[in-house]
Design a protein around this motif. Sequence first.
Motif, short mmCIF file in Angstrom:
data_model
loop_
_atom_site.label_atom_id
_atom_site.label_comp_id
_atom_site.label_asym_id
_atom_site.label_seq_id
_atom_site.Cartn_x
_atom_site.Cartn_y
_atom_site.Cartn_z
N GLU A 172 31.48 14.09 18.78
CA GLU A 172 31.54 13.08 17.73
C GLU A 172 33.00 12.75 17.40
OE1 GLU A 172 30.26 15.49 13.99
OE2 GLU A 172 30.02 16.68 15.82
N GLY A 173 33.22 11.62 16.75
CA GLY A 173 34.55 11.22 16.35
C GLY A 173 35.20 12.26 15.45
N THR A 174 36.44 12.62 15.77
CA THR A 174 37.14 13.71 15.11
C THR A 174 38.49 13.20 14.63
OG1 THR A 174 36.01 15.27 16.57
CG2 THR A 174 38.00 16.06 15.47
N GLN A 175 38.74 13.29 13.32
CA GLN A 175 39.94 12.66 12.79
C GLN A 175 41.21 13.44 13.16
OE1 GLN A 175 37.23 13.03 10.60
NE2 GLN A 175 37.74 14.62 9.12
N PRO A 176 42.28 12.69 13.53
CA PRO A 176 43.55 13.32 13.87
C PRO A 176 44.45 13.55 12.66
CG PRO A 176 43.69 10.98 14.32
CD PRO A 176 42.29 11.24 13.81
N SER A 177 43.98 13.15 11.48
CA SER A 177 44.78 13.28 10.26
C SER A 177 43.87 13.01 9.07
CB SER A 177 45.92 12.25 10.26
OG SER A 177 45.40 10.93 10.22
N ALA A 178 44.39 13.30 7.86
CA ALA A 178 43.62 12.99 6.66
C ALA A 178 43.38 11.50 6.52
CB ALA A 178 44.34 13.54 5.42
N ASP A 179 44.38 10.69 6.88
CA ASP A 179 44.21 9.23 6.83
C ASP A 179 43.12 8.76 7.79
OD1 ASP A 179 46.08 8.61 4.90
OD2 ASP A 179 47.67 8.14 6.32
N GLY A 180 42.86 9.52 8.83
CA GLY A 180 41.93 9.09 9.86
C GLY A 180 40.47 9.30 9.51
N GLN A 181 40.19 10.01 8.41
CA GLN A 181 38.80 10.31 8.06
C GLN A 181 38.12 9.11 7.44
OE1 GLN A 181 38.22 13.94 5.90
NE2 GLN A 181 36.01 13.67 5.73
N GLY A 182 36.91 8.81 7.92
CA GLY A 182 36.16 7.70 7.36
C GLY A 182 34.94 8.10 6.58
N TYR A 183 34.30 9.19 7.00
CA TYR A 183 33.01 9.59 6.44
C TYR A 183 33.04 11.03 5.95
CZ TYR A 183 31.89 5.63 9.50
OH TYR A 183 31.89 4.41 10.13
N LEU A 184 32.05 11.40 5.18
CA LEU A 184 31.93 12.76 4.68
C LEU A 184 31.52 13.72 5.80
CD1 LEU A 184 30.00 11.96 1.38
CD2 LEU A 184 32.42 12.64 1.57
N VAL A 237 37.79 1.51 7.85
CA VAL A 237 36.38 1.85 7.63
C VAL A 237 36.32 3.22 6.96
CG1 VAL A 237 34.10 2.05 8.67
CG2 VAL A 237 35.78 0.50 9.66
N SER A 238 36.77 3.26 5.72
CA SER A 238 36.90 4.50 4.99
C SER A 238 36.84 4.19 3.49
CB SER A 238 38.23 5.18 5.34
OG SER A 238 38.37 6.42 4.67
N HIS A 239 36.84 5.26 2.70
CA HIS A 239 36.86 5.12 1.25
C HIS A 239 37.67 6.28 0.69
CE1 HIS A 239 35.55 4.95 -2.93
NE2 HIS A 239 35.11 3.73 -2.70
N PRO A 240 38.49 6.06 -0.34
CA PRO A 240 39.29 7.16 -0.89
C PRO A 240 38.48 8.39 -1.28
CG PRO A 240 40.03 5.07 -1.80
CD PRO A 240 38.80 4.76 -1.00
N ASP A 241 37.25 8.20 -1.71
CA ASP A 241 36.43 9.34 -2.12
C ASP A 241 36.00 10.21 -0.95
OD1 ASP A 241 36.71 8.29 -4.61
OD2 ASP A 241 34.60 7.71 -4.87
N ASN A 242 36.16 9.72 0.28
CA ASN A 242 35.71 10.47 1.46
C ASN A 242 36.84 11.24 2.14
OD1 ASN A 242 33.19 9.42 1.00
ND2 ASN A 242 33.24 7.96 2.70
N THR A 243 38.06 11.10 1.66
CA THR A 243 39.20 11.73 2.32
C THR A 243 39.76 12.85 1.46
OG1 THR A 243 40.80 10.20 1.36
CG2 THR A 243 39.79 9.56 3.46
N GLU A 251 32.18 -4.30 4.07
CA GLU A 251 31.04 -3.42 4.23
C GLU A 251 31.07 -2.34 3.14
OE1 GLU A 251 31.08 -1.86 8.19
OE2 GLU A 251 30.45 -3.78 9.08
N ASP A 252 29.96 -1.60 3.05
CA ASP A 252 29.86 -0.51 2.09
C ASP A 252 30.03 0.83 2.79
OD1 ASP A 252 29.33 -2.31 0.04
OD2 ASP A 252 27.16 -2.20 0.33
N SER A 253 30.29 1.85 1.98
CA SER A 253 30.47 3.20 2.51
C SER A 253 29.67 4.19 1.67
CB SER A 253 31.95 3.59 2.49
OG SER A 253 32.13 4.92 2.94
N HIS A 254 29.09 5.19 2.32
CA HIS A 254 28.43 6.29 1.61
C HIS A 254 29.50 7.26 1.13
CE1 HIS A 254 24.21 5.31 2.56
NE2 HIS A 254 24.73 4.78 3.66
N THR A 255 29.51 7.53 -0.17
CA THR A 255 30.49 8.42 -0.77
C THR A 255 29.75 9.51 -1.56
OG1 THR A 255 30.73 7.36 -2.94
CG2 THR A 255 31.93 6.36 -1.09
N PRO A 256 30.47 10.51 -2.07
CA PRO A 256 29.79 11.56 -2.85
C PRO A 256 29.06 11.04 -4.08
CG PRO A 256 31.98 12.29 -2.20
CD PRO A 256 31.89 10.84 -1.85
N THR A 257 29.46 9.87 -4.59
CA THR A 257 28.82 9.32 -5.78
C THR A 257 27.91 8.14 -5.47
OG1 THR A 257 30.78 7.96 -6.21
CG2 THR A 257 30.66 10.10 -7.32
#
Length: 358
Positions: free
Chosen positions: A57-69, A107-113, A129-135
């Motif tokens: 699966e897609g694996t982020q190379p940095s904190a900025d690279g994370q898109g999803y939970l 394709v990210s949201h601040p709450d997911n990083t 588009e929308d993103s699934h976040t913790p809230t």
Amino acid sequence: MTSSSLWTPFTLGRMQLEHRLAMAPMTRNRADVDGTPSDLMVDYYGQRAGLGLIITEGTQPSADGQGYLNTPGIYTPEHVAGWSKVADAVHEKGGHLFIQLMHAGRVSHPDNTPHHRQPVAPSAIAPGEDSHTPTGVQPIPVPRALGTEEIADVIAEFRHAAASAIAAGADGVEIHAANGYLLHQFLSPNSNERTDSYGGSIENRARIVIEIAQAVADEIGADRTGIRISPALPLGGLNEGEVEAVRAQYRYLVGELANLNLAYLHVHHIGDDELLRSFREVWPTAVLVVRYGRGRDQIAADIDANFADIAPIGRFALANPDLVERLRTDAPLNEVDPATLYGGGEAGYTDYPALATA
């Protein structure tokens, strides 16, 4: 009966593959909160090692690279330790592991990083588009455009992530330049309105992809570096333009990447066979092709048509840990439970029955 072409051995980079199947990269959201691969992931990939080449699966190379939970990373010592367990599990079953390096970009949201910062992108244009976040589900915000000097940092992140993957025992990495994420955003004119050397012309839009591929190949070896593209795939709010514009962009990109002699080109293909044929004509090593909606009897079609050398498997691999045996023997296949695709525990992840226990 599955085509006999699937069962011929193949040499890909440094690997000797027993057949022409592979596991396609698919996000499952089962990593620990900090991005460390979980014990469930160790079991999941180990179960599917019979597919020979496992592309994670897609694996982020940095904190900025994370898109999803709950997506995995490959940039901290903890990530390396977690992936080492996955690599060991796959190797113990005779498989090979390529970790897909994926920077989500806009394709990210601040709450997911982990740092809760604004997403970064080629230009300050939201995907719409929308993103699934913790809230709950939230609109994806307008990203911050990367400064020209920051692009060097992104390239360095990919280089470090590739080195970390090899340190974890992976056989190689796949650079994700597809499916609406950061590198694809640079390629698409409707998400890249830059006026510096990384925007405008087809050569400039392709520049970051080529520079990352070169950096990763320099770091770990071209024969341990694959790359994925998805010409005209309209994910993440991207629109790459008319057919001839897409062809011009990708013929240039693939032609330049071909000079690097990478281990493979992985094409997420949506129907322009003329473009796919042109890739085949210039690409010097292996070509992998995956298409939406292939039936069981179509898995080998691109190999038989000489479009591809390897057939990566998506949904069939999710529900069938022993897929190779099932295809060899024409056994029935388990059906995917769509409710368990993203997040959760072992249900719909590591509990699909093998033939021996079905």
